[in-house]
Design an enzyme around this catalytic site. Sequence first.
Site, PDB file in Angstrom:
ATOM      1  N   HIS A 156      -5.278  -4.988  -5.957  1.00 19.59           N
ATOM      2  CA  HIS A 156      -5.259  -4.890  -4.932  1.00 19.59           C
ATOM      3  C   HIS A 156      -3.593  -4.771  -4.306  1.00 19.59           C
ATOM      4  CE1 HIS A 156      -9.627  -4.988  -3.032  1.00 19.59           C
ATOM      5  NE2 HIS A 156      -9.504  -3.864  -3.736  1.00 19.59           N
ATOM      6  N   ASP A 182      -2.831 -12.197  -1.402  1.00 20.23           N
ATOM      7  CA  ASP A 182      -1.906 -14.277  -1.984  1.00 20.23           C
ATOM      8  C   ASP A 182      -1.376 -14.050  -2.831  1.00 20.23           C
ATOM      9  OD1 ASP A 182      -3.602 -15.962  -2.964  1.00 20.23           O
ATOM     10  OD2 ASP A 182      -5.085 -15.004  -1.001  1.00 20.23           O
ATOM     11  N   CYS A 239      11.669   6.319  -7.056  1.00 18.26           N
ATOM     12  CA  CYS A 239      11.563   5.971  -8.095  1.00 18.26           C
ATOM     13  C   CYS A 239      10.188   4.688  -8.714  1.00 18.26           C
ATOM     14  CB  CYS A 239      12.798   5.283  -8.737  1.00 18.26           C
ATOM     15  SG  CYS A 239      12.918   3.195  -7.752  1.00 18.26           S
ATOM     16  N   CYS A 299      16.366   0.438  -1.927  1.00 18.77           N
ATOM     17  CA  CYS A 299      15.739   0.183  -3.186  1.00 18.77           C
ATOM     18  C   CYS A 299      17.033  -0.588  -4.112  1.00 18.77           C
ATOM     19  CB  CYS A 299      14.775   1.748  -4.073  1.00 18.77           C
ATOM     20  SG  CYS A 299      14.812   0.691  -5.215  1.00 18.77           S
ATOM     21  N   ASN A 325     -20.401 -18.622  -2.767  1.00 18.68           N
ATOM     22  CA  ASN A 325     -19.931 -18.195  -1.313  1.00 18.68           C
ATOM     23  C   ASN A 325     -19.849 -18.542  -0.467  1.00 18.68           C
ATOM     24  OD1 ASN A 325     -18.747 -16.337  -0.721  1.00 18.68           O
ATOM     25  ND2 ASN A 325     -20.131 -14.115  -1.365  1.00 18.68           N
ATOM     26  N   CYS A 382       8.908   0.699  -4.663  1.00 15.88           N
ATOM     27  CA  CYS A 382       9.589   1.970  -4.338  1.00 15.88           C
ATOM     28  C   CYS A 382       8.610   2.964  -3.710  1.00 15.88           C
ATOM     29  CB  CYS A 382      10.976   1.611  -4.659  1.00 15.88           C
ATOM     30  SG  CYS A 382      12.035   3.771  -4.403  1.00 15.88           S
ATOM     31  N   ASN A 412      -7.265 -10.502  -3.591  1.00 12.05           N
ATOM     32  CA  ASN A 412      -6.242 -10.357  -2.709  1.00 12.05           C
ATOM     33  C   ASN A 412      -5.179 -10.858  -2.688  1.00 12.05           C
ATOM     34  OD1 ASN A 412      -9.013 -12.140  -1.719  1.00 12.05           O
ATOM     35  ND2 ASN A 412      -8.319 -14.508  -2.753  1.00 12.05           N
TER      36      ASN A 412
END
Length: 241
Positions: free
Chosen positions: A115, A100, A126, A142, A208, A123, A98
């Site tokens: 992820h 978040d 750089c 940036c 799950n 950026c 996630n």
Amino acid sequence: MSNANAARAVVVLTGAGISAESGLGTFRDVDGIWTKHPLEDLATPEGFARNPDFVQGFYNARRAQLKESEPNAAHLALARLEAALQAAGHSFTLITQNVDNLHQAAGSQNVLHMHGELLKVRCGGCNAVVRWPGDISTATPCPCCEATGLMRPHVVWFGEMPLHMDEIERAIDKASLFVSIGTSGNVYPAAGYVRMARMAGARTVELNLEPSEGASLFQDTRYGPASEVVPAWVDEVMATL
């Protein structure tokens, strides 16, 4: 292997299902935010190159949505487990797919965002990565190199390499207990971690809403809302410490 033995080195993998009850949509939601446009337009480097303003606007909206979201009982239970394990001299690694920040908001400390993170930007010039809770646009400079037009969300898009891969593999190789929470089991490399954990000798647990595609690889399975099954499982483990 008992939970008491398995608790010496715990590795937890979380997916979108753990944050769904906090109001954050998943790729699989019918009529959700991810179904309104093709993923190749929203979550690929090519889509960003074609229409950066559109992609920036989408992720700006997701940051705004995240500000209204709070950790649920599953996030809080994992933070409680981490604290208890560390106090008992055991190790705990939380790998999340996630983007978040709800694990950190709940109090989790050792979190690997494979992820990327929605509240950070990167950026393209750089490669600086900075915390950024507000909006960005193609005109945003940036803060490190001051170049404009190169800032992008610090998220891993399709076709890009996930982050922290070496750390993740080291943690799984040492795990005595591997737990997968709220993930469909069809996105690699995360979908392959249960097999890696079993090869390393870890006990494997799936928590799950419904069986994942790799459910048969888990030795223990519990199904139901994350806010119910995760705290119940955490209570069981903590009772053995």
